[in-house]
Design a protein around this motif. Structure first.
Motif, mmCIF file in Angstrom:
data_model
loop_
_atom_site.group_PDB
_atom_site.id
_atom_site.type_symbol
_atom_site.label_atom_id
_atom_site.label_comp_id
_atom_site.label_asym_id
_atom_site.label_seq_id
_atom_site.Cartn_x
_atom_site.Cartn_y
_atom_site.Cartn_z
ATOM 1 N N VAL A 175 0.824 -1.207 0.000
ATOM 2 C CA VAL A 175 0.000 0.000 0.000
ATOM 3 C C VAL A 175 0.861 1.261 0.000
ATOM 4 O O VAL A 175 0.624 2.185 -0.790
ATOM 5 N N GLN A 176 1.859 1.322 0.862
ATOM 6 C CA GLN A 176 2.682 2.533 0.954
ATOM 7 C C GLN A 176 3.366 2.877 -0.374
ATOM 8 O O GLN A 176 3.281 4.023 -0.826
ATOM 9 N N PRO A 177 4.048 1.933 -1.047
ATOM 10 C CA PRO A 177 4.640 2.292 -2.342
ATOM 11 C C PRO A 177 3.610 2.605 -3.418
ATOM 12 O O PRO A 177 3.860 3.449 -4.287
ATOM 13 N N LEU A 178 2.447 1.962 -3.366
ATOM 14 C CA LEU A 178 1.407 2.258 -4.366
ATOM 15 C C LEU A 178 0.880 3.677 -4.203
ATOM 16 O O LEU A 178 0.643 4.378 -5.191
ATOM 17 N N VAL A 179 0.668 4.117 -2.967
ATOM 18 C CA VAL A 179 0.214 5.492 -2.736
ATOM 19 C C VAL A 179 1.279 6.482 -3.192
ATOM 20 O O VAL A 179 0.981 7.488 -3.848
ATOM 21 N N ALA A 180 2.540 6.200 -2.855
ATOM 22 C CA ALA A 180 3.629 7.083 -3.287
ATOM 23 C C ALA A 180 3.707 7.145 -4.805
ATOM 24 O O ALA A 180 3.931 8.230 -5.380
ATOM 25 N N PHE A 181 3.504 6.015 -5.470
ATOM 26 C CA PHE A 181 3.529 5.990 -6.938
ATOM 27 C C PHE A 181 2.384 6.822 -7.512
ATOM 28 O O PHE A 181 2.582 7.608 -8.449
#
Length: 317
Positions: A241-247
């Motif tokens: 979730v964290q990298p997807l939101v950052a992306f």
């Protein structure tokens, strides 16, 4: 496998030192109180020294840039999801909610972020702002929540006064503040004293990993579906979730360059930092969630980091 092999070298020291800690505890080499003593040493001595030296040398101007907005967005969403799950799904008390939020959104930016950034990005320049963001903003919030959640006694004014005095009572916040002051004013420790501080700070990460490994033998992971679900939520939130939101924020809202976007997503996908375990232990909280979150998110991140590298930087392969 091409992307996985160089990253594997970055993870070997983590697993090795954790295994050393497990063996030390299993053999009883350092006695029954070793884990507690080493944990206090990391929190009160080695980690403050490491944070002071890092911040004193860091140019604070790197802290504010567009890429950090995307990283901060991912951290905020992941931390809130971890906190909300601990509160409403698993019924944890306030201090444990703070640890759950940290387990879901606090990345291992120092001892793992730097070698991974060098392997994937070619340099570790973006790791500096990430370290500053976590140390200067996230850590004081988490420690304030932990302090408030573990000291509910007293009047409202007494609790507020305790919170105001937190920077003076907490060595991590105090060392960070002094490091920022030195960076802003250009002050430097004398050569021999500065070198001594560097040596002391260098003991922080290895000792924390050894302490983490000792906890695996001293207090085996608790059984039960609730803990497995809680750890699963933290790990999925941290690694996916964290990298997807950052992306999403970096590509759709901020229009970052491909290299900037790769740097943001890679750093957001780093596993949970062992600091979470150290903080939980220092505040006498249940360490099963942070311990298992560190271990499983680190294991899974070898795959997710490689997938991100392959997806967002295909021309390098």
């Amino acid at each position: 496998m091409h992307a996985l092999q160089p990253l594997l070298a970055s993870f070997v020291p983590i697993w090795t030192l954790t295994a050393v800690g497990y063996l030390v505890s299993r053999t009883g080499l350092l006695g029954e109180q070793a884990e507690a003593v080493l944990g206090r040493f990391v929190f009160h001595v080695a980690m403050p020294a490491a944070l002071f030296t890092m911040l004193a040398k860091a140019p604070l101007r790197t802290f504010a840039n567009a890429s950090m907005l995307a990283f901060a967005a991912g951290t905020l969403v992941a931390s809130l999801l971890g906190w909300a799950g601990a509160r409403w799904l698993f019924g944890r008390r306030p201090a444990d909610q703070a640890i759950s939020g940290m387990a879901a959104g606090y990345v291992n930016s120092a001892n793992l972020g730097i070698p991974v950034a060098v392997q994937v990005l070619g340099d570790a320049s973006f790791v500096g702002p990430v370290l500053l963001f976590q140390v200067l903003l996230v850590t004081p919030i988490i420690l304030g929540a932990l302090d408030a959640g573990t000291s509910a006694d007293g009047s409202r004014a007494e609790r507020l006064g305790r919170l105001v005095r937190l920077p003076l009572r907490n060595p991590i916040i105090m060392a960070s503040a002094l490091g920022v002051l030195c960076s802003a004013t250009g002050l430097h420790l004398p050569g021999a004293l500065g070198h001594s501080c560097d040596l002391l700070g260098g003991a922080g990460v290895p000792t924390a990993l050894v302490t983490l490994g000792m906890s695996l033998h001293a207090r085996p992971a608790a059984a039960g579906g609730s803990l497995r679900a809680e750890v699963g939520l933290a790990v999925v939130t941290k690694n996916l979730v964290q990298p997807l939101v950052a992306f999403a924020v970096g590509s759709l809202l901020l229009d970052l360059t491909p290299h900037q976007l790769l740097a943001v997503v890679i750093c957001s996908a780093l596993p949970t930092a062992q600091n979470v375990f150290i903080y939980a232990r220092q505040y006498d909280l249940n360490t099963a969630l942070p311990r298992n979150s560190v271990l499983w998110s680190t294991l899974l991140s070898m795959l997710t980091l490689s997938a991100i590298d392959w997806t967002l930087a295909p021309t390098t392969h």
